[in-house]
Design a protein around this motif. Structure first.
Motif, PDB file in Angstrom:
ATOM      1  N   VAL A  58     -22.255 -66.863 -19.269  1.00  0.00           N
ATOM      2  CA  VAL A  58     -22.516 -67.276 -20.649  1.00  0.00           C
ATOM      3  C   VAL A  58     -22.197 -68.761 -20.826  1.00  0.00           C
ATOM      4  O   VAL A  58     -22.945 -69.508 -21.457  1.00  0.00           O
ATOM      5  N   SER A  59     -21.087 -69.203 -20.232  1.00  0.00           N
ATOM      6  CA  SER A  59     -20.715 -70.618 -20.360  1.00  0.00           C
ATOM      7  C   SER A  59     -21.711 -71.545 -19.671  1.00  0.00           C
ATOM      8  O   SER A  59     -21.853 -72.707 -20.059  1.00  0.00           O
ATOM      9  N   GLU A  60     -22.404 -71.034 -18.647  1.00  0.00           N
ATOM     10  CA  GLU A  60     -23.416 -71.821 -17.943  1.00  0.00           C
ATOM     11  C   GLU A  60     -24.812 -71.596 -18.515  1.00  0.00           C
ATOM     12  O   GLU A  60     -25.803 -72.073 -17.949  1.00  0.00           O
ATOM     13  N   GLU A  61     -24.900 -70.843 -19.618  1.00  0.00           N
ATOM     14  CA  GLU A  61     -26.168 -70.540 -20.272  1.00  0.00           C
ATOM     15  C   GLU A  61     -27.127 -69.806 -19.341  1.00  0.00           C
ATOM     16  O   GLU A  61     -28.343 -70.024 -19.341  1.00  0.00           O
ATOM     17  N   LEU A  62     -26.568 -68.915 -18.532  1.00  0.00           N
ATOM     18  CA  LEU A  62     -27.364 -68.088 -17.634  1.00  0.00           C
ATOM     19  C   LEU A  62     -27.467 -66.652 -18.140  1.00  0.00           C
ATOM     20  O   LEU A  62     -28.121 -65.825 -17.508  1.00  0.00           O
ATOM     21  N   GLU A 106     -25.683 -65.028 -25.140  1.00  0.00           N
ATOM     22  CA  GLU A 106     -24.384 -65.405 -25.702  1.00  0.00           C
ATOM     23  C   GLU A 106     -23.521 -64.198 -26.044  1.00  0.00           C
ATOM     24  O   GLU A 106     -22.294 -64.248 -25.919  1.00  0.00           O
ATOM     25  N   ASN A 107     -24.136 -63.113 -26.492  1.00  0.00           N
ATOM     26  CA  ASN A 107     -23.359 -61.954 -26.937  1.00  0.00           C
ATOM     27  C   ASN A 107     -22.991 -61.000 -25.805  1.00  0.00           C
ATOM     28  O   ASN A 107     -22.287 -60.021 -26.028  1.00  0.00           O
ATOM     29  N   LEU A 108     -23.443 -61.255 -24.580  1.00  0.00           N
ATOM     30  CA  LEU A 108     -23.202 -60.309 -23.486  1.00  0.00           C
ATOM     31  C   LEU A 108     -21.727 -60.233 -23.122  1.00  0.00           C
ATOM     32  O   LEU A 108     -21.182 -59.146 -22.926  1.00  0.00           O
ATOM     33  N   SER A 109     -21.066 -61.375 -23.061  1.00  0.00           N
ATOM     34  CA  SER A 109     -19.649 -61.378 -22.692  1.00  0.00           C
ATOM     35  C   SER A 109     -18.815 -60.603 -23.708  1.00  0.00           C
ATOM     36  O   SER A 109     -17.924 -59.830 -23.336  1.00  0.00           O
ATOM     37  N   HIS A 110     -19.100 -60.778 -25.004  1.00  0.00           N
ATOM     38  CA  HIS A 110     -18.365 -60.053 -26.044  1.00  0.00           C
ATOM     39  C   HIS A 110     -18.649 -58.553 -25.982  1.00  0.00           C
ATOM     40  O   HIS A 110     -17.760 -57.733 -26.198  1.00  0.00           O
ATOM     41  N   ALA A 111     -19.881 -58.206 -25.655  1.00  0.00           N
ATOM     42  CA  ALA A 111     -20.232 -56.788 -25.554  1.00  0.00           C
ATOM     43  C   ALA A 111     -19.485 -56.131 -24.395  1.00  0.00           C
ATOM     44  O   ALA A 111     -18.953 -55.020 -24.529  1.00  0.00           O
ATOM     45  N   LEU A 112     -19.390 -56.798 -23.251  1.00  0.00           N
ATOM     46  CA  LEU A 112     -18.693 -56.230 -22.090  1.00  0.00           C
ATOM     47  C   LEU A 112     -17.188 -56.143 -22.333  1.00  0.00           C
ATOM     48  O   LEU A 112     -16.512 -55.275 -21.762  1.00  0.00           O
ATOM     49  N   ALA A 113     -16.662 -57.033 -23.178  1.00  0.00           N
ATOM     50  CA  ALA A 113     -15.224 -56.998 -23.477  1.00  0.00           C
ATOM     51  C   ALA A 113     -14.826 -55.736 -24.233  1.00  0.00           C
ATOM     52  O   ALA A 113     -13.641 -55.368 -24.262  1.00  0.00           O
ATOM     53  N   THR A 114     -15.787 -55.056 -24.827  1.00  0.00           N
ATOM     54  CA  THR A 114     -15.470 -53.830 -25.560  1.00  0.00           C
ATOM     55  C   THR A 114     -15.212 -52.648 -24.621  1.00  0.00           C
ATOM     56  O   THR A 114     -14.716 -51.609 -25.071  1.00  0.00           O
ATOM     57  N   VAL A 115     -15.561 -52.789 -23.346  1.00  0.00           N
ATOM     58  CA  VAL A 115     -15.308 -51.720 -22.370  1.00  0.00           C
ATOM     59  C   VAL A 115     -13.830 -51.754 -21.989  1.00  0.00           C
ATOM     60  O   VAL A 115     -13.345 -52.729 -21.419  1.00  0.00           O
ATOM     61  N   GLN A 116     -13.110 -50.709 -22.315  1.00  0.00           N
ATOM     62  CA  GLN A 116     -11.672 -50.666 -22.066  1.00  0.00           C
ATOM     63  C   GLN A 116     -11.380 -50.309 -20.614  1.00  0.00           C
ATOM     64  O   GLN A 116     -12.172 -49.637 -19.941  1.00  0.00           O
ATOM     65  N   GLY A 117     -10.223 -50.751 -20.149  1.00  0.00           N
ATOM     66  CA  GLY A 117      -9.773 -50.368 -18.822  1.00  0.00           C
ATOM     67  C   GLY A 117      -9.361 -48.902 -18.786  1.00  0.00           C
ATOM     68  O   GLY A 117      -9.064 -48.301 -19.826  1.00  0.00           O
ATOM     69  N   LEU A 118      -9.366 -48.340 -17.593  1.00  0.00           N
ATOM     70  CA  LEU A 118      -8.980 -46.935 -17.438  1.00  0.00           C
ATOM     71  C   LEU A 118      -7.492 -46.774 -17.717  1.00  0.00           C
ATOM     72  O   LEU A 118      -6.672 -47.574 -17.251  1.00  0.00           O
ATOM     73  N   GLN A 119      -7.124 -45.754 -18.479  1.00  0.00           N
ATOM     74  CA  GLN A 119      -5.737 -45.519 -18.856  1.00  0.00           C
ATOM     75  C   GLN A 119      -5.149 -44.377 -18.043  1.00  0.00           C
ATOM     76  O   GLN A 119      -5.848 -43.399 -17.722  1.00  0.00           O
ATOM     77  N   LYS A 120      -3.893 -44.506 -17.756  1.00  0.00           N
ATOM     78  CA  LYS A 120      -3.214 -43.498 -16.945  1.00  0.00           C
ATOM     79  C   LYS A 120      -3.201 -42.147 -17.665  1.00  0.00           C
ATOM     80  O   LYS A 120      -2.896 -42.057 -18.845  1.00  0.00           O
TER      81      LYS A 120
END
Length: 404
Positions: free
Chosen positions: A149-153, A156-170
């Protein structure tokens, strides 16, 4: 004839349509009727943007995931370096991108989203990776798309969308839990020492006393040690967290000084623990144990053009393998064990140098408290120290004895 890597893509004619065409990164771009000024202007614009962008497709072009990984890899190889050498993070990125490319390499970047990332998580679970490893690799994939996203490749909203995926919880996932690294007892270490060369045995004994990282004991030099006081101060020329602007000072007490002193009588910039010296000692010991007469042709059997020669200092990996080979001789596995059962047995009965750091952290925490362990291990936060230093259950037992 060598392939030209700096030539520009050609302005060509597409026979079927009569259109002008140029191919950038494997993708065809139609420019308008062949030979017209408008098509030449469009060619100049596209090629100019492509060249300015590092010979990559500019924003708004439909990159594939495989092409994006290739772009990011060039950045990672130049960014994740220390003292001119690639860091361990390069291997971690390679492992993370392997699953991404396998599942979505031919897909467009614009088609990738949170559901795709969750599918990668599930694939890693199916590959029997531990929860911590999966979270780490998924985090590196998110970092890749932030860079894109920072390199405009990427949108713009893709990085924010992927951030919504939570890590696996124990306890809330099918992913297995890795066995945490714990301290190694002195009896196990002492049983291993006779199977190490003198140099590596002293490295183990020194690390057990000062609690440094394996890489830090490998790169000790006389010039890095301040010997003015009764307690010496070792400041590594390079360490794990130096890119965060943090210093690193390791205190060396009397017992550790006694181990280190014989290795200080050398050039101040030479490494104290040398594989070359270790190999020479090993050969001398074998020669001393020899019972038959040494023939002239056997005086020196070293290969002049050996593919692998001992280096001037140990690395974290070569130190680990030296200990691993000693464990194999000291604690041979039972006959009949194979595959996963053999791996599990080795993980339970063998040890590695980083456990020495856990051992000292646990001892210091029991005797002097958590803050002392934090300072000795060089952590900026106490919660990191708690991973290395096991809690002293004796205090809880004593409380239960008097209160409960």
């Amino acid at each position: 004839m060598p392939r030209l890597t700096k030539s520009l893509p050609k302005y060509r004619r597409h026979r079927a349509s009569g259109q002008a065409i140029v191919t950038l990164n494997g993708q065809d771009h139609y420019l308008g009727p062949y030979g017209t000024q408008a098509s030449h202007d469009e060619y100049d614009r596209l090629v100019g943007e492509w060249t300015t962008n590092g010979r990559r497709l500019p924003r708004g072009t439909d990159l594939t995931i495989a092409e994006l990984i290739a772009c990011y890899w060039k950045f990672a190889e130049s960014h994740y370096r220390k003292n001119g050498e690639p860091t361990k993070e390069i291997d971690n990125i390679r492992q993370a991108c392997r699953t991404l490319k396998r599942l979505y390499g031919s897909k467009s970047v614009r088609e990738f989203g949170p559901k795709s990332l969750k599918a990668i998580q599930q694939q890693m679970i199916d590959d029997n990776l531990s929860r911590g490893v999966i979270n780490s690799r998924v985090g590196k994939i998110k970092r890749l798309f932030r860079w894109a996203v920072s390199e405009e490749l990427a949108p713009e909203n893709l990085s924010h969308a992927l951030a919504t995926v939570q890590g696996l919880q124990k306890g809330r996932t099918e992913a297995r839990e890795a066995i945490p690294i714990g301290p190694v007892d002195d009896a196990t270490v002492d049983a291993t020492l006779p199977h190490l060369t003198a140099v590596v045995a002293d490295m183990v004994s020194l690390q057990r006393l000062i609690g440094c990282r394996p890489s830090e004991v490998c790169m000790i030099r006389p010039c890095d040690i301040d010997r003015k006081g009764d307690v010496w101060l070792y400041r590594p020329a390079s360490h794990k967290c130096e890119h965060h602007g943090r210093g690193r000072t390791i205190a060396i007490g009397p017992r550790a000084q006694a181990i280190l002193t014989p290795y200080l009588f050398r050039d101040s910039t030479s490494y104290c623990f040398s594989p070359l010296e270790s190999e020479r000692q090993r050969k001398d010991e074998l020669r001393a144990k020899r019972k038959t007469k040494v023939r002239p042709s056997q005086m020196d059997r070293s290969k002049l053009n050996a593919k692998r020669k001992p280096g001037d200092h140990y690395t974290r990996t070569s130190y680990l393998w030296a200990v691993r080979r000693a464990c194999e001789r000291a604690f041979p596995p039972p006959e009949g064990l194979e595959g996963d059962r053999l791996k599990a047995w080795r993980k339970t009965n063998w040890w590695h140098p980083n456990q020495l750091r856990h051992s000292l952290g646990t001892e210091v925490r029991q005797r002097f408290g958590l803050e002392a362990a934090q300072v000795v291990l060089g952590h900026s936060k106490a919660d990191v120290t708690q991973v290395y230093a096991e809690r002293d259950q004796r205090l809880a037992i004593e409380v239960a004895r008097q209160v409960g």
